[in-house]
Scaffold this motif. Sequence first.
Motif, PDB file in Angstrom:
ATOM      1  N   GLU A   1       0.831  -1.205   0.000  1.00 18.97           N
ATOM      2  CA  GLU A   1       0.000   0.000   0.000  1.00 18.97           C
ATOM      3  C   GLU A   1       0.863   1.251   0.000  1.00 18.97           C
ATOM      4  O   GLU A   1       0.603   2.202  -0.740  1.00 18.97           O
ATOM      5  N   GLN A   2       1.920   1.236   0.812  1.00 21.46           N
ATOM      6  CA  GLN A   2       2.819   2.382   0.848  1.00 21.46           C
ATOM      7  C   GLN A   2       3.558   2.544  -0.479  1.00 21.46           C
ATOM      8  O   GLN A   2       3.748   3.661  -0.973  1.00 21.46           O
ATOM      9  N   ALA A   3       3.964   1.393  -1.076  1.00 20.52           N
ATOM     10  CA  ALA A   3       4.679   1.451  -2.355  1.00 20.52           C
ATOM     11  C   ALA A   3       3.791   2.005  -3.462  1.00 20.52           C
ATOM     12  O   ALA A   3       4.246   2.757  -4.338  1.00 20.52           O
ATOM     13  N   GLN A   4       2.506   1.637  -3.438  1.00 17.73           N
ATOM     14  CA  GLN A   4       1.580   2.170  -4.447  1.00 17.73           C
ATOM     15  C   GLN A   4       1.384   3.675  -4.269  1.00 17.73           C
ATOM     16  O   GLN A   4       1.271   4.415  -5.251  1.00 17.73           O
ATOM     17  N   GLN A   5       1.359   4.120  -3.030  1.00 15.67           N
ATOM     18  CA  GLN A   5       1.269   5.562  -2.780  1.00 15.67           C
ATOM     19  C   GLN A   5       2.536   6.271  -3.264  1.00 15.67           C
ATOM     20  O   GLN A   5       2.459   7.356  -3.853  1.00 15.67           O
ATOM     21  N   ASN A   6       3.679   5.631  -3.011  1.00 20.34           N
ATOM     22  CA  ASN A   6       4.940   6.210  -3.487  1.00 20.34           C
ATOM     23  C   ASN A   6       4.986   6.278  -5.009  1.00 20.34           C
ATOM     24  O   ASN A   6       5.482   7.259  -5.586  1.00 20.34           O
ATOM     25  N   LEU A   7       4.465   5.215  -5.651  1.00 21.09           N
ATOM     26  CA  LEU A   7       4.429   5.207  -7.115  1.00 21.09           C
ATOM     27  C   LEU A   7       3.549   6.340  -7.647  1.00 21.09           C
ATOM     28  O   LEU A   7       3.907   7.034  -8.599  1.00 21.09           O
ATOM     29  N   GLN A   8       2.389   6.518  -7.012  1.00 21.93           N
ATOM     30  CA  GLN A   8       1.485   7.579  -7.448  1.00 21.93           C
ATOM     31  C   GLN A   8       2.131   8.953  -7.272  1.00 21.93           C
ATOM     32  O   GLN A   8       2.046   9.811  -8.155  1.00 21.93           O
ATOM     33  N   ALA A   9       2.797   9.142  -6.138  1.00 20.66           N
ATOM     34  CA  ALA A   9       3.454  10.431  -5.892  1.00 20.66           C
ATOM     35  C   ALA A   9       4.597  10.653  -6.886  1.00 20.66           C
ATOM     36  O   ALA A   9       4.780  11.763  -7.411  1.00 20.66           O
TER      37      ALA A   9
END
Length: 393
Positions: free
Chosen positions: A213-221
Amino acid sequence: MVKKRRAVNSTSKISYLHQVVPIVVWIATGGLVAGLFYNRASQVAVFGIVQGRVFEVGTTCPGRIVSIPVALYQDVKEGQTVAVVNILRDDHSATEAQLRSQLETISAEIQHLAAQLVPTQEQILAEASRTETTRAENLRRFAADVDNARLQVLQLRAQIETDRMAAQALEPEISLTTKLVEANAIAAIELERLRLQHKALVTKIEENSALLEQAQQNLQAAQQRLDSFAAMTLEHPTVDHAVEVIRKQIAVQERLMDEVSAQLEGIRRQQAFEIKAPADGVVVQIAMDVGDTVDVNLPILKIAQAKPTDVIGYADEAIAGQIHQGMQVEVIRRGPPPAICQGQVVSVGPVIEQMPVQLWRNRNVPQWGRPFVVRTSGQMDLLVGERVGIKRL
């Protein structure tokens, strides 16, 4: 003065009588009703047991129990889910083996792309230091951040799916080992080892899910930073071409990962079979636990019918001939709480048979009687197995 006092006393007595008399009448009426009830109850010559249908809830094909979302003695409604079973099918096992192989291939390709991306990024940074402005250098750094984030997401998804299959494969082994330990066939330490292994996998899945979940947020950012910066950044096609090949390969692996995940989810949905309550009632027995393997015609739980209306009575030989179909009777519960309702004899047994132990006057002396079924009006809340009196009207 004396006459005035006498008038006041007379008025007080009348007021007192107006207050006391209704109370006395109410108490007397209650006592009379109770007396009549127990007088009728004492005239009961036949006793019976409330009968209700008990449904054995099972599965139509072998499987493994994954959920029992009801508790013992819980009220349930017709159609309510009372158990979830994963159907055991050979074709599912073969498909899962193929998907596991695909996951391993995707994981290997991801590692290969990661190994290629690092030197390519270094080449981009070296070239940028010579030929690009600070803005162009930042653009490529943002692009590298996006690529790294996408690879991290893919690695975590592959690891989570691999661990889920491993945890699922351990569940039947744990169930079998539990039974072997209960039968003293193997040592309990083997069961503990399997449980610890399963718990470690579940913990790892939870941790990796949080990381995903954190990695997906990082990818989006990272993607947002890249998109906003790209509008004002110069591109160098000769340098970007080498990275573009890797990006296309990453996109291919993302599509493959989506396909594998979709197939795994499809198998899980096909395997999950919900078992519904056949009627309104109460759960009176849960025969199996989550993780147990259940076969056809083996009950998982039992549900007793709600609000039973039938009573099976037994008339001793002295009055057996007086019982006939259509006879009007009263069904009496002595309490607590005491209650009486009307009923009708709907069927009569053809032979004298032994009564249930619950109806014996002396638990050491068997009694015999002619069975008959009384259907009540439903005005009294009966309990399955409850003993009641039956009196002819």
